[in-house]
Scaffold this active site. Structure first.
Site, PDB file in Angstrom:
ATOM      1  N   PRO A   2       0.832  -1.209   0.000  1.00  0.00           N
ATOM      2  CA  PRO A   2       0.000   0.000   0.000  1.00  0.00           C
ATOM      3  C   PRO A   2       0.868   1.263   0.000  1.00  0.00           C
ATOM      4  O   PRO A   2       1.817   1.364   0.774  1.00  0.00           O
ATOM      5  CB  PRO A   2      -0.791  -0.097   1.305  1.00  0.00           C
ATOM      6  CG  PRO A   2      -0.567  -1.456   1.837  1.00  0.00           C
ATOM      7  CD  PRO A   2       0.668  -1.999   1.214  1.00  0.00           C
ATOM      8  N   GLU A   3       0.551   2.172  -0.885  1.00  0.00           N
ATOM      9  CA  GLU A   3       1.221   3.471  -0.903  1.00  0.00           C
ATOM     10  C   GLU A   3       0.240   4.534  -0.407  1.00  0.00           C
ATOM     11  O   GLU A   3      -0.845   4.204   0.065  1.00  0.00           O
ATOM     12  CB  GLU A   3       1.728   3.773  -2.320  1.00  0.00           C
ATOM     13  CG  GLU A   3       2.816   2.791  -2.758  1.00  0.00           C
ATOM     14  CD  GLU A   3       3.481   3.195  -4.076  1.00  0.00           C
ATOM     15  OE1 GLU A   3       3.397   4.363  -4.473  1.00  0.00           O
ATOM     16  OE2 GLU A   3       4.078   2.304  -4.710  1.00  0.00           O
ATOM     17  N   HIS A  92      -4.279 -15.093   9.777  1.00  0.00           N
ATOM     18  CA  HIS A  92      -3.562 -13.813   9.659  1.00  0.00           C
ATOM     19  C   HIS A  92      -4.357 -12.617  10.188  1.00  0.00           C
ATOM     20  O   HIS A  92      -3.965 -11.488   9.972  1.00  0.00           O
ATOM     21  CB  HIS A  92      -3.112 -13.511   8.227  1.00  0.00           C
ATOM     22  CG  HIS A  92      -2.358 -14.640   7.592  1.00  0.00           C
ATOM     23  ND1 HIS A  92      -1.195 -15.148   8.131  1.00  0.00           N
ATOM     24  CD2 HIS A  92      -2.615 -15.360   6.481  1.00  0.00           C
ATOM     25  CE1 HIS A  92      -0.769 -16.143   7.354  1.00  0.00           C
ATOM     26  NE2 HIS A  92      -1.609 -16.291   6.363  1.00  0.00           N
ATOM     27  N   ARG A 111       2.013 -11.106   5.716  1.00  0.00           N
ATOM     28  CA  ARG A 111       3.477 -11.039   5.728  1.00  0.00           C
ATOM     29  C   ARG A 111       4.026 -10.412   7.005  1.00  0.00           C
ATOM     30  O   ARG A 111       5.228 -10.405   7.235  1.00  0.00           O
ATOM     31  CB  ARG A 111       3.964 -10.298   4.486  1.00  0.00           C
ATOM     32  CG  ARG A 111       3.495 -11.025   3.232  1.00  0.00           C
ATOM     33  CD  ARG A 111       4.030 -10.420   1.976  1.00  0.00           C
ATOM     34  NE  ARG A 111       5.479 -10.592   1.869  1.00  0.00           N
ATOM     35  CZ  ARG A 111       6.179 -10.197   0.823  1.00  0.00           C
ATOM     36  NH1 ARG A 111       5.588  -9.616  -0.187  1.00  0.00           N
ATOM     37  NH2 ARG A 111       7.482 -10.371   0.790  1.00  0.00           N
TER      38      ARG A 111
END
Ligand SMILES: [Zn+2]
Length: 273
Positions: A2-3, A92, A111
């Site tokens: 994500p930016e 997760h 992650r």
């Protein structure tokens, strides 16, 4: 990963779910994120009301009653999703926040490069993560003057200079490549070779392109989703990023890919000088 436009989209999509809600309980299922989660500190946020949600660079800042703030960084694959408590838990889902309306905010991150921490709002800017960051791309102080000071003094490649978080906070590889495509500048160009006019163009295009990307709710290649688990659409509007071998949207040339450091850069060999 994500930016800025994705993080801004997440903030906007969280607000209708979270504003004025009270936190009933915080459960940490997996504390091993990029930095270990302070479980006690997060649990102590129970009972506080959510007053505001904002963004500093790529950090999501949730302001709570009593002067504390809860910071999230989505890392590579983090998602903040609001669901009803009955919705089945997923692998997760690392942090679960029970809200007073029976719904839950869940932090999901396969992650585990994300970050979650509580702090005093007054000490926010003193956090090691936020102390040395540069200007936000939407800060009016990020003008040609400001950028030119850095470009004229640097022999780095312009793509890398745009990614320097101490100069511009929150700009990532996708949008740096797209901005350079719009500006007609090759990502490998040395910063100090840029003319004043080119830098003026960059300063204008940075907020313009990001605003455009936010309008399309960001770019989803894989994991990124907003609070309603919806993906963005800007990937359909990219000019160069991840389009190696495909046609330029302006001329007959094919987009090229070049490795700069560990991250690829993409450009049109005809349109970008
Ligand atoms: Zn072209």
């Amino acid at each position: 990963m994500p930016e800025l436009p994705e993080v801004e989209t997440v903030c906007r999509s969280l607000r209708p779910h979270l504003l004025n809600r009270t936190i009933r309980r915080v459960r940490v299922i997996e504390p091993r994120l990029r930095e270990p989660v302070d479980v006690k500190a997060l649990r102590s946020l129970a009972g506080k009301r959510i007053e505001a949600i904002s963004r500093i660079a790529k950090y999501i800042v949730i302001d709570l009653s009593g002067g504390s703030s809860w910071i999230f960084h989505l890392g590579m694959s983090g998602k903040l999703i609001c669901v009803s408590a009955e919705t089945g838990r997923q692998k997760h889902d690392h942090i679960i926040v029970d809200l007073d309306d029976g719904r839950e905010l869940r932090y999901h991150d396969p992650r585990r490069f994300g970050l979650s921490l509580a702090t005093n709002r007054s000490a926010l800017r003193e956090l090691p993560q936020l102390r040395r960051i540069g200007l936000d791309p939407f800060d009016p102080a990020l003008n040609a003057e400001y950028l030119f000071r850095f470009t004229r003094a640097s022999e780095r490649r312009i793509r890398d200079l745009l990614l320097d978080q101490q100069i511009i906070a929150g700009l990532g590889n996708i949008y740096a490549n797209e901005i350079l495509a719009l500006a007609g500048i090759k990502p490998t160009a040395r910063a100090h070779r840029l003319t004043r006019r080119q830098v003026e163009m960059l300063a204008r295009l940075i907020p313009e392109l990001l605003r455009d990307a936010i309008r399309w709710c960001g770019t989803s290649f894989s994991d990124y989703r907003d609070a309603d688990d919806k993906s963005g659409e800007f990937q359909n509007h990219l000019r160069v990023y991840d389009r190696a071998g495909e046609g330029c949207r302006v001329c007959p040339s094919a987009i090229k890919r070049v490795a700069i450091g560990s991250r690829s850069a993409f450009y049109c060999p005809t349109c970008q000088k």
